[in-house]
Design an enzyme around this catalytic site. Sequence first.
Site, PDB file in Angstrom:
ATOM      1  N   THR A   7      46.375  53.529  47.147  1.00 51.97           N
ATOM      2  CA  THR A   7      46.352  53.496  45.801  1.00 51.97           C
ATOM      3  C   THR A   7      45.222  54.510  45.303  1.00 51.97           C
ATOM      4  O   THR A   7      44.268  54.994  45.983  1.00 51.97           O
ATOM      5  CB  THR A   7      46.145  52.074  45.349  1.00 51.97           C
ATOM      6  OG1 THR A   7      46.002  52.016  44.089  1.00 51.97           O
ATOM      7  CG2 THR A   7      44.510  51.552  46.084  1.00 51.97           C
ATOM      8  N   ASN A   9      43.797  53.321  42.163  1.00 53.51           N
ATOM      9  CA  ASN A   9      43.158  52.516  41.494  1.00 53.51           C
ATOM     10  C   ASN A   9      41.963  51.652  42.158  1.00 53.51           C
ATOM     11  O   ASN A   9      42.649  50.515  42.808  1.00 53.51           O
ATOM     12  CB  ASN A   9      44.314  51.819  40.693  1.00 53.51           C
ATOM     13  CG  ASN A   9      43.751  50.772  39.744  1.00 53.51           C
ATOM     14  OD1 ASN A   9      42.682  50.272  39.963  1.00 53.51           O
ATOM     15  ND2 ASN A   9      44.340  50.615  38.613  1.00 53.51           N
ATOM     16  N   GLU A  37      55.606  58.221  43.059  1.00 52.34           N
ATOM     17  CA  GLU A  37      56.322  57.201  42.338  1.00 52.34           C
ATOM     18  C   GLU A  37      57.639  57.979  41.693  1.00 52.34           C
ATOM     19  O   GLU A  37      57.744  58.889  40.784  1.00 52.34           O
ATOM     20  CB  GLU A  37      55.464  56.700  41.166  1.00 52.34           C
ATOM     21  CG  GLU A  37      54.475  55.707  41.671  1.00 52.34           C
ATOM     22  CD  GLU A  37      53.611  55.253  40.535  1.00 52.34           C
ATOM     23  OE1 GLU A  37      54.319  54.746  39.450  1.00 52.34           O
ATOM     24  OE2 GLU A  37      52.408  54.872  40.797  1.00 52.34           O
ATOM     25  N   ASP A  67      52.946  48.174  42.717  1.00 52.14           N
ATOM     26  CA  ASP A  67      53.361  48.640  41.555  1.00 52.14           C
ATOM     27  C   ASP A  67      53.385  47.477  40.775  1.00 52.14           C
ATOM     28  O   ASP A  67      53.835  46.395  41.153  1.00 52.14           O
ATOM     29  CB  ASP A  67      54.715  49.390  41.589  1.00 52.14           C
ATOM     30  CG  ASP A  67      54.456  50.784  40.475  1.00 52.14           C
ATOM     31  OD1 ASP A  67      53.704  51.389  40.649  1.00 52.14           O
ATOM     32  OD2 ASP A  67      55.325  50.783  39.526  1.00 52.14           O
ATOM     33  N   GLY A 144      42.543  48.154  32.758  1.00 49.40           N
ATOM     34  CA  GLY A 144      43.829  48.130  32.177  1.00 49.40           C
ATOM     35  C   GLY A 144      43.852  47.432  31.079  1.00 49.40           C
ATOM     36  O   GLY A 144      43.242  47.339  30.054  1.00 49.40           O
ATOM     37  N   ASP A 146      43.735  44.146  30.961  1.00 48.58           N
ATOM     38  CA  ASP A 146      43.075  43.057  30.848  1.00 48.58           C
ATOM     39  C   ASP A 146      42.324  42.303  29.459  1.00 48.58           C
ATOM     40  O   ASP A 146      42.493  41.372  29.192  1.00 48.58           O
ATOM     41  CB  ASP A 146      41.963  43.020  31.851  1.00 48.58           C
ATOM     42  CG  ASP A 146      42.636  42.800  33.264  1.00 48.58           C
ATOM     43  OD1 ASP A 146      43.523  42.403  33.293  1.00 48.58           O
ATOM     44  OD2 ASP A 146      41.708  42.968  34.439  1.00 48.58           O
ATOM     45  N   LYS A 166      40.509  35.350  37.416  1.00 47.90           N
ATOM     46  CA  LYS A 166      41.761  36.551  37.457  1.00 47.90           C
ATOM     47  C   LYS A 166      42.431  36.400  38.870  1.00 47.90           C
ATOM     48  O   LYS A 166      43.508  36.090  38.858  1.00 47.90           O
ATOM     49  CB  LYS A 166      41.199  37.807  37.046  1.00 47.90           C
ATOM     50  CG  LYS A 166      42.560  38.632  36.949  1.00 47.90           C
ATOM     51  CD  LYS A 166      42.291  40.119  36.581  1.00 47.90           C
ATOM     52  CE  LYS A 166      43.313  41.109  36.795  1.00 47.90           C
ATOM     53  NZ  LYS A 166      43.451  42.211  36.724  1.00 47.90           N
ATOM     54  N   ARG A 172      48.869  40.155  40.863  1.00 49.50           N
ATOM     55  CA  ARG A 172      48.358  40.679  42.219  1.00 49.50           C
ATOM     56  C   ARG A 172      47.900  39.663  43.137  1.00 49.50           C
ATOM     57  O   ARG A 172      48.456  39.660  44.272  1.00 49.50           O
ATOM     58  CB  ARG A 172      47.072  41.586  41.633  1.00 49.50           C
ATOM     59  CG  ARG A 172      46.503  42.271  42.808  1.00 49.50           C
ATOM     60  CD  ARG A 172      45.636  43.337  42.664  1.00 49.50           C
ATOM     61  NE  ARG A 172      46.642  44.173  41.564  1.00 49.50           N
ATOM     62  CZ  ARG A 172      46.261  44.406  40.359  1.00 49.50           C
ATOM     63  NH1 ARG A 172      45.407  43.595  39.662  1.00 49.50           N
ATOM     64  NH2 ARG A 172      46.980  45.180  39.564  1.00 49.50           N
TER      65      ARG A 172
HETATM   66  P1  ITT Z   1      48.239  53.089  41.748  1.00 46.88           P
HETATM   67  O1  ITT Z   1      47.487  54.256  42.240  1.00 46.88           O
HETATM   68  O2  ITT Z   1      48.231  52.108  42.915  1.00 46.88           O
HETATM   69  O3  ITT Z   1      49.806  53.508  41.375  1.00 46.88           O
HETATM   70  P2  ITT Z   1      48.104  52.572  38.916  1.00 46.88           P
HETATM   71  O4  ITT Z   1      46.745  52.434  38.126  1.00 46.88           O
HETATM   72  O5  ITT Z   1      48.775  53.668  38.671  1.00 46.88           O
HETATM   73  O6  ITT Z   1      47.604  52.583  40.489  1.00 46.88           O
HETATM   74  P3  ITT Z   1      50.379  50.897  38.381  1.00 46.88           P
HETATM   75  O7  ITT Z   1      51.161  51.851  38.228  1.00 46.88           O
HETATM   76  O8  ITT Z   1      50.648  49.981  39.591  1.00 46.88           O
HETATM   77  O9  ITT Z   1      48.897  51.236  38.889  1.00 46.88           O
HETATM   78  O10 ITT Z   1      49.978  49.808  37.220  1.00 46.88           O
HETATM   79  C1  ITT Z   1      50.504  50.266  35.981  1.00 46.88           C
HETATM   80  C2  ITT Z   1      49.355  49.821  34.999  1.00 46.88           C
HETATM   81  O11 ITT Z   1      49.561  48.727  34.634  1.00 46.88           O
HETATM   82  C3  ITT Z   1      48.049  50.231  35.191  1.00 46.88           C
HETATM   83  O12 ITT Z   1      47.366  51.619  35.264  1.00 46.88           O
HETATM   84  C4  ITT Z   1      47.070  49.143  34.326  1.00 46.88           C
HETATM   85  O13 ITT Z   1      46.974  49.887  33.004  1.00 46.88           O
HETATM   86  C5  ITT Z   1      48.212  48.156  34.413  1.00 46.88           C
HETATM   87  N1  ITT Z   1      47.879  46.957  35.255  1.00 46.88           N
HETATM   88  C6  ITT Z   1      48.245  46.790  36.391  1.00 46.88           C
HETATM   89  N2  ITT Z   1      47.741  45.693  36.864  1.00 46.88           N
HETATM   90  C7  ITT Z   1      46.695  45.100  35.960  1.00 46.88           C
HETATM   91  C8  ITT Z   1      45.886  44.274  35.732  1.00 46.88           C
HETATM   92  O14 ITT Z   1      45.774  43.254  36.792  1.00 46.88           O
HETATM   93  N3  ITT Z   1      45.202  43.992  34.734  1.00 46.88           N
HETATM   94  C9  ITT Z   1      45.514  44.982  33.570  1.00 46.88           C
HETATM   95  N4  ITT Z   1      46.182  45.854  33.621  1.00 46.88           N
HETATM   96  C10 ITT Z   1      47.096  46.159  34.808  1.00 46.88           C
END
Ligand code: ITT
Length: 187
Positions: A7, A9, A37, A67, A144, A146, A166, A172
């Site tokens: 990841t 993130n 992706e 994801d 994100g 949240d 959370k 998650r």
């Molecule tokens: P990867 O590198 O793991 O893909 P990412 O940030 O691109 O990380 P995702 O595509 O899985 O993550 O997630 C999509 C978006 O959804 C992410 O960028 C956040 O903006 C939002 N998101 C996911 N989980 C969240 C959470 O627990 N709380 C708030 N926003 C969340």
Amino acid sequence: MRIFFVTGNEAKFREASSVLKEFGIDLLIDKSHKKVEIQSDNLEDIVSNALQGICSDNVSDYYVVEDDGLFINRLNGFPGPYSSYVYKTIGLTGILKLMNDIDDRTAYFKSVVGLCGPKVGIKLFTGVVSGRIAMEPRGTEGFGFDPIFIPEGYDKTFAELGIGIKNRLSHRARAFKSLGNWLLNNL
Ligand code: ITT
């Protein structure tokens, strides 16, 4: 045992590692593999496809990818699998504008976690948390969406509630708990 989380993130990584710690599993962040992706409106397909690019036949370690999407009911599930792109483009303000004049603010987060590794093939685990979209961003914790997501049974956003709460209720946490249980029973 140890598992690598592919990841970019780090906030996702911190939440997931605190869940798996309770199962005695060490999660390590892996930035050397790329999470490729595909474009799809199905989180499961995105995760399965990403894992196929990471785990070959003779893989010797265990890997997970995750994801997520925020699905807003009255917007027919938008932004869903496009959440990352929508967050980067129109952001929280854009989502709140789309929700102007909409009374039904219910929404849910969904997480799909995929595992691959020796003799495992590909296994998927999902987690969902229902809630609603706040009227304005509130709170400073998390990441994100949240600050605009209020989980069911609460009046505060995930960003106000903080990682401790959370991680008891989130999409998650639920997906990684079911991965943890599966690993305890099967490996
Ligand atoms: P990867 O590198 O793991 O893909 P990412 O940030 O691109 O990380 P995702 O595509 O899985 O993550 O997630 C999509 C978006 O959804 C992410 O960028 C956040 O903006 C939002 N998101 C996911 N989980 C969240 C959470 O627990 N709380 C708030 N926003 C969340």
